[in-house]
Scaffold this active site. Structure first.
Site, mmCIF file in Angstrom:
data_model
loop_
_atom_site.group_PDB
_atom_site.id
_atom_site.type_symbol
_atom_site.label_atom_id
_atom_site.label_comp_id
_atom_site.label_asym_id
_atom_site.label_seq_id
_atom_site.Cartn_x
_atom_site.Cartn_y
_atom_site.Cartn_z
ATOM 1 N N GLY A 38 0.908 -1.285 -0.054
ATOM 2 C CA GLY A 38 0.025 0.107 0.067
ATOM 3 C C GLY A 38 0.872 1.181 0.004
ATOM 4 O O GLY A 38 1.007 1.759 1.080
ATOM 5 N N GLU A 76 12.455 -4.431 -4.163
ATOM 6 C CA GLU A 76 11.532 -4.604 -5.264
ATOM 7 C C GLU A 76 11.870 -4.491 -6.661
ATOM 8 O O GLU A 76 11.764 -5.465 -7.594
ATOM 9 C CB GLU A 76 10.502 -3.534 -5.051
ATOM 10 C CG GLU A 76 9.167 -3.546 -6.167
ATOM 11 C CD GLU A 76 8.149 -2.666 -6.176
ATOM 12 O OE1 GLU A 76 7.145 -2.753 -6.803
ATOM 13 O OE2 GLU A 76 8.079 -1.476 -5.350
#
Length: 402
Positions: free
Chosen positions: A134, A250
């Site tokens: 999020g 990531e």
């Protein structure tokens, strides 16, 4: 374990082979594509793949270099490479993946408390709990620090209100790692990093249908969501630092360094089925042949660069700003490959449905369309170029006066 070589690695190689021989279901070795599909599927694994996932999770080898104290494999980097090579030989795909493995887990190992590591890491190691991210909001994408999802201090808990966008896999996730604003008087220094349950009251997820036909991304809304204070990762108002580290993890997962053990089929081999061969047995179109070779060279150079960067890394320092270079390079190679595939397929590469197209042809057009997002998610190409210019090349910030 220490990163020894020679006889120690030979002994480990024998150990890995023996364990894989006893635990990897033979039925899976003949269908690597099915393993990859099961790994990416939102559905719970079944059959032999479920057995394989349970065994790898229990062994900790799905995350081979994570500490054994939390369920990880406890292997050295050299041992992990040996394990990957042995798995590749028998067609075994690592069944443990997702954002918990590629993003949140490594970050928690660095910033989490001992209690938090023992609470969350074991379920990531076994693949029991699915995580989502999020970060982005409708008004805070490239300028992520402008986020407005608010977490109010209510004593023993925070009360979270706001929304997020592009929440990959949000409709399937059990937990979320989330950036929230805990101080409205500061921008970067007013952000905190929290985790909470996606199944609790006040969390609403709405999938977004994309042009490729699937819905990996979602809108996520939070209305008076209770988050215990112990779910704060890192210091209060120190979430920006934690988030930057997570984004490096990531991007390192998007640079080609974590690809599955089985390589994609060579484009030239597939192209011959559509374009044909010349008298020498080569792809008949010389210009297409050259561009396919260039793409294969780009992929090979990237793989070698990723490997070199891993070998040059000192200790467990983790990914650096160089992941931005490799993320951009990998996405370009992937998008070029998709474009080339559609080109040599011709009109057969433009189908959407129907018996006139093979499953591979239908998958190719969807892969081409979905791949367009690759240069946006995880930080757009422009964001990565800014990171490269400032943190690697040392160029001045364009916002500074001259």
């Amino acid at each position: 374990m220490a990163d020894f070589g020679g006889a120690d690695l030979d002994a480990f190689r024998a150990e890995a082979r023996e364990w894989l021989e006893a635990n990897f279901p033979k039925s899976l070795s003949k269908n690597v594509d099915a393993q990859q599909a099961a790994l990416m599927s939102p559905d719970k694994p079944t059959g032999d793949f479920a057995v394989w996932k349970e065994r790898m999770g229990a062994k900790g080898w799905g995350v081979p270099t994570w500490p054994a104290a939390y369920g990880g494999g406890g292997l050295s980097a050299a041992e992990a490479r040996v394990l990957q090579a042995e798995m590749a030989k028998i067609g075994a795909v690592n069944p443990i993946g997702g954002m918990g493995v590629g993003m949140f887990g490594p970050t928690l190992l660095e910033y989490g408390t001992e209690e938090q590591k023992r609470k969350y890491i074991p379920d990531i190691v076994t693949g029991k709990v699915r995580w989502c991210q999020g970060f982005s909001e409708p008004g805070a994408g490239s300028d992520l620090a402008s986020l407005q999802t608010k977490a109010e201090d209510k004593g023993d808990h925070f009360l979270v209100n706001g929304s997020k966008i592009w929440t990959s896999g949000g409709q399937y996730a059990d937990m979320i790692f989330c950036l929230v604003r805990t101080d409205n008087t500061k921008k970067h220094e007013g952000i905190s990093f929290v985790v909470f349950d996606m199944h609790q009251p006040g969390v609403e997820v709405r999938p977004i249908r994309l042009i490729a036909g699937s819905s990996p991304f979602c809108e996520t809304f939070f209305t008076d969501v209770k988050v215990p204070k112990e779910n704060l990762i890192g210091p209060l108002n120190g979430g920006w630092t934690v988030a930057k580290r997570l984004l490096q993890h990531e991007r390192s997962g998007m640079n080609g360094g974590r690809a599955g053990p089985v390589a994609e089929p060579a484009l030239g081999v597939v192209a011959k089925k559509y374009v044909g061969e010349d008298a020498a047995g080569r792809l008949a179109d010389s210009d297409l042949r050259t561009r396919i070779i260039m793409n294969e060279m780009d992929k090979k150079a990237l793989a070698l660069t990723v490997r070199r960067a891993a070998l040059e890394a000192k200790g467990n320092s983790g990914p650096s700003a160089a992941t931005s270079i490799m993320k951009n390079a990998n996405m370009k190679a992937m998008q070029d490959r998709a474009e080339l595939t559609l080109e040599f397929m011709g009109h057969q590469g433009l189908g959407w449905e129907g018996a006139d197209f093979t499953a591979e042809e239908l998958a190719a057009v969807r892969s081409w369309l979905s791949g367009k997002a690759g240069s946006i998610y995880g930080g757009s190409n422009e964001v990565q170029n800014n990171i490269i210019s400032k943190r690697i090349l040392g160029l001045p910030d364009h916002t500074q006066s001259h």
